[in-house]
Design a protein around this motif. Sequence first.
Motif, PDB file in Angstrom:
ATOM      1  N   THR A   5      49.529 -42.028  54.132  1.00 44.68           N
ATOM      2  CA  THR A   5      48.758 -41.106  53.300  1.00 44.68           C
ATOM      3  C   THR A   5      48.954 -39.683  53.821  1.00 44.68           C
ATOM      4  O   THR A   5      48.888 -39.453  55.029  1.00 44.68           O
ATOM      5  CB  THR A   5      47.265 -41.523  53.243  1.00 44.68           C
ATOM      6  OG1 THR A   5      46.547 -40.576  52.462  1.00 44.68           O
ATOM      7  CG2 THR A   5      46.626 -41.599  54.607  1.00 44.68           C
ATOM      8  N   TRP A   6      49.282 -38.775  52.900  1.00 44.70           N
ATOM      9  CA  TRP A   6      49.503 -37.378  53.296  1.00 44.70           C
ATOM     10  C   TRP A   6      48.150 -36.674  53.310  1.00 44.70           C
ATOM     11  O   TRP A   6      47.558 -36.446  52.262  1.00 44.70           O
ATOM     12  CB  TRP A   6      50.478 -36.688  52.345  1.00 44.70           C
ATOM     13  CG  TRP A   6      51.876 -37.201  52.490  1.00 44.70           C
ATOM     14  CD1 TRP A   6      52.429 -38.266  51.843  1.00 44.70           C
ATOM     15  CD2 TRP A   6      52.891 -36.705  53.370  1.00 44.70           C
ATOM     16  NE1 TRP A   6      53.724 -38.473  52.266  1.00 44.70           N
ATOM     17  CE2 TRP A   6      54.028 -37.515  53.205  1.00 44.70           C
ATOM     18  CE3 TRP A   6      52.947 -35.656  54.296  1.00 44.70           C
ATOM     19  CZ2 TRP A   6      55.214 -37.309  53.920  1.00 44.70           C
ATOM     20  CZ3 TRP A   6      54.121 -35.445  55.006  1.00 44.70           C
ATOM     21  CH2 TRP A   6      55.238 -36.266  54.818  1.00 44.70           C
ATOM     22  N   GLU A   7      47.668 -36.319  54.510  1.00 45.94           N
ATOM     23  CA  GLU A   7      46.388 -35.612  54.629  1.00 45.94           C
ATOM     24  C   GLU A   7      46.548 -34.186  54.112  1.00 45.94           C
ATOM     25  O   GLU A   7      45.654 -33.630  53.473  1.00 45.94           O
ATOM     26  CB  GLU A   7      45.933 -35.575  56.091  1.00 45.94           C
ATOM     27  CG  GLU A   7      45.916 -36.930  56.782  1.00 45.94           C
ATOM     28  CD  GLU A   7      44.815 -37.863  56.281  1.00 45.94           C
ATOM     29  OE1 GLU A   7      43.975 -37.404  55.474  1.00 45.94           O
ATOM     30  OE2 GLU A   7      44.824 -39.036  56.674  1.00 45.94           O
ATOM     31  N   THR A   8      47.685 -33.569  54.418  1.00 43.23           N
ATOM     32  CA  THR A   8      48.076 -32.259  53.901  1.00 43.23           C
ATOM     33  C   THR A   8      49.571 -32.394  53.610  1.00 43.23           C
ATOM     34  O   THR A   8      50.188 -33.386  54.028  1.00 43.23           O
ATOM     35  CB  THR A   8      47.877 -31.130  54.946  1.00 43.23           C
ATOM     36  OG1 THR A   8      48.863 -31.300  55.976  1.00 43.23           O
ATOM     37  CG2 THR A   8      46.486 -31.157  55.561  1.00 43.23           C
ATOM     38  N   PRO A   9      50.176 -31.414  52.916  1.00 44.35           N
ATOM     39  CA  PRO A   9      51.619 -31.540  52.672  1.00 44.35           C
ATOM     40  C   PRO A   9      52.430 -31.619  53.957  1.00 44.35           C
ATOM     41  O   PRO A   9      53.589 -32.033  53.945  1.00 44.35           O
ATOM     42  CB  PRO A   9      51.958 -30.258  51.902  1.00 44.35           C
ATOM     43  CG  PRO A   9      50.668 -29.846  51.276  1.00 44.35           C
ATOM     44  CD  PRO A   9      49.586 -30.257  52.237  1.00 44.35           C
ATOM     45  N   ASP A  10      51.809 -31.254  55.076  1.00 41.61           N
ATOM     46  CA  ASP A  10      52.555 -31.217  56.328  1.00 41.61           C
ATOM     47  C   ASP A  10      52.020 -32.202  57.363  1.00 41.61           C
ATOM     48  O   ASP A  10      52.353 -32.113  58.526  1.00 41.61           O
ATOM     49  CB  ASP A  10      52.508 -29.779  56.894  1.00 41.61           C
ATOM     50  CG  ASP A  10      53.602 -29.561  57.914  1.00 41.61           C
ATOM     51  OD1 ASP A  10      54.702 -30.114  57.726  1.00 41.61           O
ATOM     52  OD2 ASP A  10      53.338 -28.863  58.909  1.00 41.61           O
TER      53      ASP A  10
END
Lengths: 753, 177
Positions: A204-209
């Motif tokens: 899961t991407w918490e933020t794009p980075d």
Amino acid sequence: MTNGYRYIGKDTARKDARDIVTGKARFFDDIKIPGMLYGKVKRSPHAHANITRIDTDRARCMPGVRAVLTHTDIPRWEWGMPKHIPILDSKVRFVGDAVALVAADTPDIAEAALDLINVEYEPLPAVYDVEAAMQIDTSPIYAQFAHNTYPDEPPSFEPEMLGHIRIGDVQKGFDEADFTIEDTCGYEIFPNPLPPEPPGFIATWETPDCLTVYTPSQSIAQVRLIGIPFIGMADIRAISTQCGGSYGTKNANLTPMGYAAVLAKATGKPVKVYFTKEEHFHSYSLRLGSRVRARVGIKKDGTLSAISGVWMVNTGSGSESGPLQIAVGLGEVQLVLRCANWDLKGKLVCTNRSPSGIVRGYGGQELESSILPIIGRAMEKAGINPVDFFKKNSVKPGNGYFWREGKWWTYRGIDFNTAIDKGAATFGWKEKWKGWGKPTAIHGNKRIGVGVGVHSNADVGEDSSEATVKLTADGRAVVYCCVSEAGLGQRSSLCKMAAEVLDLPLERVTLSPPDTQLNPFELGLVGSRGTYAVGSAVIAAAEDARKKLLEIAAHRFKSTADQLETENGKIYMVGRPDKKLAWHRIMGVYHSVTGEGRFEPDYSLCNFLMTFVEVEVDTETGQVVLTRMVNATDAGQVIAPKVLEGQLHGAFGSAGLDTALFEETVLDETSGRMLNGNMVDYKWRTFADLPDVKNVILETPMPSHRFKAVGVGEIATSPGPSAVLMAVYNAIGTRIASYPVTATKILNALGKR
Amino acid sequence: MNTRQNDPEQERRTIHLKVNDKDYALAIGDTVGAVAPSDTLAHTLRETLGLTGTKISCDQGSCGACTVIMNGKSILSCMTLTIECDGARIITIEGLADPATGQLHPLQQAFVDNSAFQCGFCTPGILMSTKALVDQNPHPTRDAIQHALSGHFCRCISHYEVVDAVCQATTTEGDHD
């Protein structure tokens, strides 16, 4: 042997024991993230082909489908050593390779959508044999690997890497030899270590980075360490669930992570990819294939005067860590075959088999299982008993060897010959050994033979570990060390070490969850490094915390720290145990005390295991039965007796000794398909078939850390295969030079077919 | 019971299970919380009832990981369709310890005391087969234990410790129910 310890060397229930026996332990498939989608993989029916067209329109339109991805939809992220394994590509390299990915609301919808993806292929010639692959000069499997051979480049984290043992002058060594043997032997059965729990990732991407992943891992920090360069340098937080078996395979295989990460990116949702058992068989790490062509010079007294040759390693369609496995294997072989003159080169080659990767034994088992049968022929020429040979030629204090990073190390540990002698006596080797090619006994159709194998590893002090220990005012300690539980019991053993240092009740010492966000760096439970490398960092952190606490207490007691003791969360002056102050009185309830510990790599200590086996060969049916096994080792100091016994019993399973008896993956070379990729056709040892087993474990203090111990668990699987081959030869008097020793091979060898 | 008499049509479309002494009435259908005709008992236990202690490994009836006890017999829940289980009494790993006190069943305690597991993934299934065995045969021989567990895949090789644990639990005084 208690040595006055409170916990070390004593059996204590594993910290997670209650959770395991009540079903509360949370394995990968027990985790759910709100909003989670399910990813599935469309797989190739071809062993080698270009993809000429993919039609995903119908799949995309299916209700409940959230994303369908092909190689044109995703970034070109690659992993492997060196980086070369893409998530998806315009070609496929083995039957079961990934072609397209689907994320959907349910696993059933995702599965159904796979059938709506139409793929057209242009088949290419496939190759499965390591030497045939090296002959191919056009259209290699990877465009960048001419002759399907990996480059001799070390990875970024290891500036030099052992790929070739060059010591002394082999020509001189052969000149000095009384006998010379030249032979080829392979260990090319590509067995599946097959942990009961298939591999899987939730991404899961918490933020794009920043990507968070959950996975059942043996070494969760490696997911972050090698995962970051894989996914374009975005951050990774890696969290391990309870791991339902790994045996090496859940250290560093990032294939399912790649699928989950790109599907999560495309959908903006958490995505779970959990391999079915069928995928686990066909599309996940197998043991490397290994073939050795060697020349061996030996003197009459059993001295090895020269070893030269080439070690060809078949990694199938991808190298998870092949160059490092070659480096470790070449290091390990020097520990059991002391020889003044070496010229043995490793070659890593890809083919169109399923990918291979890290498996317990890590290169060493593959090399030993291939080279020791050749060495056995040399021993026979010299007329030397193999136990005497290994006593003479296994690593001794003061001996040197090149280790994986190409540096020369001198062994400073104990002599393992006492363990060999004890093992031999327990097994009854002297009485059972009748000479090369001679059975121990013949009972009608049954011929009994004995054999022996060895493994030694300087990885007990491999790589770096960091730990902190936090003492809390209420008299508890938390160890922060990034260690997952894959069955090794190490999370509990590390708590025992900290409890021992701090003299705390074991139930008051806990270990942090295996989460890279919470913990300092710790490479993971690879090889047998848990006891010495990881243990050293935890012990140092506990000692540091204790020291800091006593320094604070010294003010209160108007003494020096070294006049103070702590016991069960209370501090007192030596000689005055009646006047105790609880930790909260020393540090105050709003404070904690934290100690730090670190371990730097040390390849000057080794572990060792000799496995004695007795087999019974039925000359009418060709069946080989293992009737007896004795494992002999010296662990310095046992930390957890029953846990160690269990790991040594593991000698059979996880692509270990049983690879010599019945375990193999069977490939149909006309189609490239694995024929026995399921749990009925793939053979495994059952409860009904338990040989007589004895573990001889000595405890000669080892100059490692405060508890004088080294780890030995990993290597249990390694000595067995070559020992079985030797025992079968002795039973029937005809040499079989390939694994496993099937009934067909036995009957052929006996001229009965 | 009353509902059954009141609305036979609805009852025909309901599966009644007693799992670890708790009654469940599950509708047949595709909605959330219902039982689809293709749902295996393993799936229903894990996904619908949240009893994730039962493990699925091969999902094709060849490894024993999903073993539960149904009407007194050990069965493979991955090879059993839930719609065939109407009225069944099922015990899963979650139902083995004393529900009131949390005290472990003697078999569970023996597994803890003997470190009769390594990774532990196969342990729930092995424990359920063992429970079914000792319910039938309170003092099994080593051979009988090995035979009863021969369908269980344990890759770490904890076989020896498991057999020791079962022997220990069944030779001491104690009630195995």
